[in-house]
Scaffold this motif. Structure first.
Motif, PDB file in Angstrom:
ATOM      1  N   PHE A  10       0.618  -1.282   0.172  1.00  0.00           N
ATOM      2  CA  PHE A  10      -0.168  -0.001   0.398  1.00  0.00           C
ATOM      3  C   PHE A  10       0.771   1.404   0.236  1.00  0.00           C
ATOM      4  N   VAL A  11       2.178   1.081   0.926  1.00  0.00           N
ATOM      5  CA  VAL A  11       2.731   2.621   0.520  1.00  0.00           C
ATOM      6  C   VAL A  11       3.368   2.413  -0.744  1.00  0.00           C
ATOM      7  N   ALA A  12       3.751   1.451  -0.607  1.00  0.00           N
ATOM      8  CA  ALA A  12       4.532   1.667  -2.554  1.00  0.00           C
ATOM      9  C   ALA A  12       3.634   2.088  -3.522  1.00  0.00           C
ATOM     10  N   VAL A  13       2.758   1.589  -3.076  1.00  0.00           N
ATOM     11  CA  VAL A  13       1.287   2.618  -4.928  1.00  0.00           C
ATOM     12  C   VAL A  13       1.523   3.390  -4.239  1.00  0.00           C
ATOM     13  N   VAL A  14       1.140   3.398  -3.109  1.00  0.00           N
ATOM     14  CA  VAL A  14       0.738   5.680  -3.129  1.00  0.00           C
ATOM     15  C   VAL A  14       2.581   6.742  -3.283  1.00  0.00           C
ATOM     16  N   ASP A  15       3.520   6.086  -3.520  1.00  0.00           N
ATOM     17  CA  ASP A  15       4.771   6.935  -3.394  1.00  0.00           C
ATOM     18  C   ASP A  15       5.305   6.521  -4.768  1.00  0.00           C
ATOM     19  N   ALA A  16       4.539   5.530  -5.183  1.00  0.00           N
ATOM     20  CA  ALA A  16       4.693   5.163  -6.690  1.00  0.00           C
ATOM     21  C   ALA A  16       3.698   5.722  -7.555  1.00  0.00           C
ATOM     22  N   GLY A  17       2.235   6.120  -7.055  1.00  0.00           N
ATOM     23  CA  GLY A  17       1.095   6.564  -7.917  1.00  0.00           C
ATOM     24  C   GLY A  17       0.421   5.634  -8.552  1.00  0.00           C
ATOM     25  N   ASN A  18       0.931   4.462  -9.027  1.00  0.00           N
ATOM     26  CA  ASN A  18       0.044   3.593  -9.546  1.00  0.00           C
ATOM     27  C   ASN A  18       0.085   1.977  -8.366  1.00  0.00           C
ATOM     28  N   ARG A  47     -12.446   2.761   2.675  1.00  0.00           N
ATOM     29  CA  ARG A  47     -11.670   2.568   1.306  1.00  0.00           C
ATOM     30  C   ARG A  47     -10.330   4.096   1.552  1.00  0.00           C
ATOM     31  N   LEU A  48      -9.712   3.661   0.935  1.00  0.00           N
ATOM     32  CA  LEU A  48      -7.888   3.999   1.354  1.00  0.00           C
ATOM     33  C   LEU A  48      -7.581   4.949  -0.576  1.00  0.00           C
ATOM     34  N   LEU A  49      -8.182   4.370  -1.767  1.00  0.00           N
ATOM     35  CA  LEU A  49      -7.793   5.016  -2.773  1.00  0.00           C
ATOM     36  C   LEU A  49      -9.043   5.357  -3.743  1.00  0.00           C
ATOM     37  N   THR A  50      -9.474   6.160  -4.240  1.00  0.00           N
ATOM     38  CA  THR A  50     -10.256   6.964  -5.019  1.00  0.00           C
ATOM     39  C   THR A  50      -9.129   6.278  -6.629  1.00  0.00           C
ATOM     40  N   ARG A  51      -9.373   5.746  -7.283  1.00  0.00           N
ATOM     41  CA  ARG A  51      -8.901   6.095  -8.800  1.00  0.00           C
ATOM     42  C   ARG A  51     -10.004   5.560  -9.893  1.00  0.00           C
ATOM     43  N   THR A  52      -9.731   6.309 -10.825  1.00  0.00           N
ATOM     44  CA  THR A  52     -10.022   6.243 -12.146  1.00  0.00           C
ATOM     45  C   THR A  52      -9.320   6.287 -12.992  1.00  0.00           C
ATOM     46  N   THR A  53      -9.827   6.672 -14.681  1.00  0.00           N
ATOM     47  CA  THR A  53      -9.254   5.980 -15.005  1.00  0.00           C
ATOM     48  C   THR A  53      -7.356   6.613 -15.757  1.00  0.00           C
ATOM     49  N   ARG A  54      -7.807   7.286 -15.131  1.00  0.00           N
ATOM     50  CA  ARG A  54      -6.776   8.295 -15.361  1.00  0.00           C
ATOM     51  C   ARG A  54      -5.469   9.022 -13.951  1.00  0.00           C
TER      52      ARG A  54
END
Length: 309
Positions: A10-18, A47-54
């Motif tokens: 989860f931390v890696a996703v936040v730091d990497a942005g995707n 929920r921790l993340l909100t994701r859109t296609t972009r």
């Protein structure tokens, strides 16, 4: 799933942005990364993340949670670093127990030398003649005298624990030197007590053992105590004859302050071992201490006893 692993991802996703970059860093598929995030969200019920296609962004709970994850992971890393350091350099506190005479006269001075070699180690030394429960009382190692029957312990042999019968030169000059145990009937004998009971001297020569002659008991003593050190002082004050461990009397014998007598009638020496639990992790502080004590007091070591009478 492993919650800590999920936190790391989860931390890696936040730091990497995707998800894709985080997946590459952990050699996982983006789908598996998504499962780790979903596992955390299911555990938290939010929920921790909100994701859109972009793009993706942290929710309010996600922003707070990621910082808590960073703190937890940092603490774990610090703990692992500290543990690894303790396994590479002798560091920390050792709890050791030993019999009073050996511990005070020989082990304590040796521990001082050991601590000079290893400045990041501390030692708590408990001197006690009772049989301690090492696991229950939290000791790392113990010096034990006599036969061992605890298969849960690893034993490293030390020199044998022998006895000596001694008196001061002045006492022997005034009262004469006993040649056999029967002569002790005419001497002041200093008796060691366990509780309120005197420990009777049982003296027998090798020749008498072979011929089945019974052991002789010490005559009644006028001075009894549960302290071998007190008996030693009385003997040094020219009061009488004592039988105590060589480890207690060796330096006085070497210096000529006490003279060994009746050496052919002494009870057999008993084995002495340094023991520690089979389950005890082999940390550098313990392994270096064990090696040091065995080198200093191993079977080849000898006490500085003068020639005996």
């Amino acid at each position: 799933m492993d919650k800590l692993r999920s936190m790391e991802i989860f931390v890696a996703v936040v730091d990497a942005g995707n998800f894709t970059a985080a997946a590459s860093a952990f050699q996982l598929s983006p789908v598996m990364v998504g499962k780790h995030i979903a596992h955390l969200e299911a555990t938290l019920g939010a929920r921790l993340l909100t994701r859109t296609t972009r793009r993706q962004s942290l929710t309010e709970i996600g922003a707070q949670y990621v910082e808590q994850c960073r703190a937890i992971l940092a603490q774990i890393a610090a703990a692992e670093t500290g543990a690894e350091a303790m396994r590479s350099v002798p560091r920390g506190r050792l709890r050791i127990t030993a019999p009073v005479s050996f511990g005070s006269e020989w082990l304590a001075p040796a521990i001082s030398d050991y601590l000079r070699l290893h400045p990041e180690v501390s030692v708590d030394l408990s001197l006690n003649d009772r049989m301690v429960d090492m696991v229950e009382e939290g000791y790392d190692a113990a010096v034990r005298i006599g036969a061992l029957d605890d298969s849960a312990m690893i034993a490293r042999p030390l020199f044998n624990y022998g006895m000596a019968i001694c008196a001061s030169p002045a006492y022997l000059k005034k009262h004469g030197t006993p040649q056999t145990p029967d002569d002790l009937a005419h001497h002041e004998c200093l008796d060691f007590m366990v509780g309120s009971v005197g420990v009777r001297w049982r003296l027998q020569s090798v020749h008498e053992v072979h011929h089945g002659r019974s052991k002789r008991a010490l005559p009644a003593s006028r001075f009894r105590t549960n302290s071998g050190q007190a008996l030693r002082v009385a003997a040094l004050k020219d009061f009488g004859i004592l039988m105590q461990a060589e480890v207690l009397l060796a330096q006085d014998i070497a210096a000529g302050r006490l003279v060994p007598i009746l050496c052919d009638y002494l009870p057999p020496a008993r084995p002495m071992n340094l023991v520690y639990s089979r389950d005890r992790r082999a940390t550098p502080k313990l392994t270096t201490f064990i090696d040091f004590v065995v080198e200093r007091f191993g079977p080849a070591a000898a006490l500085p006893l003068a020639s005996s009478a």
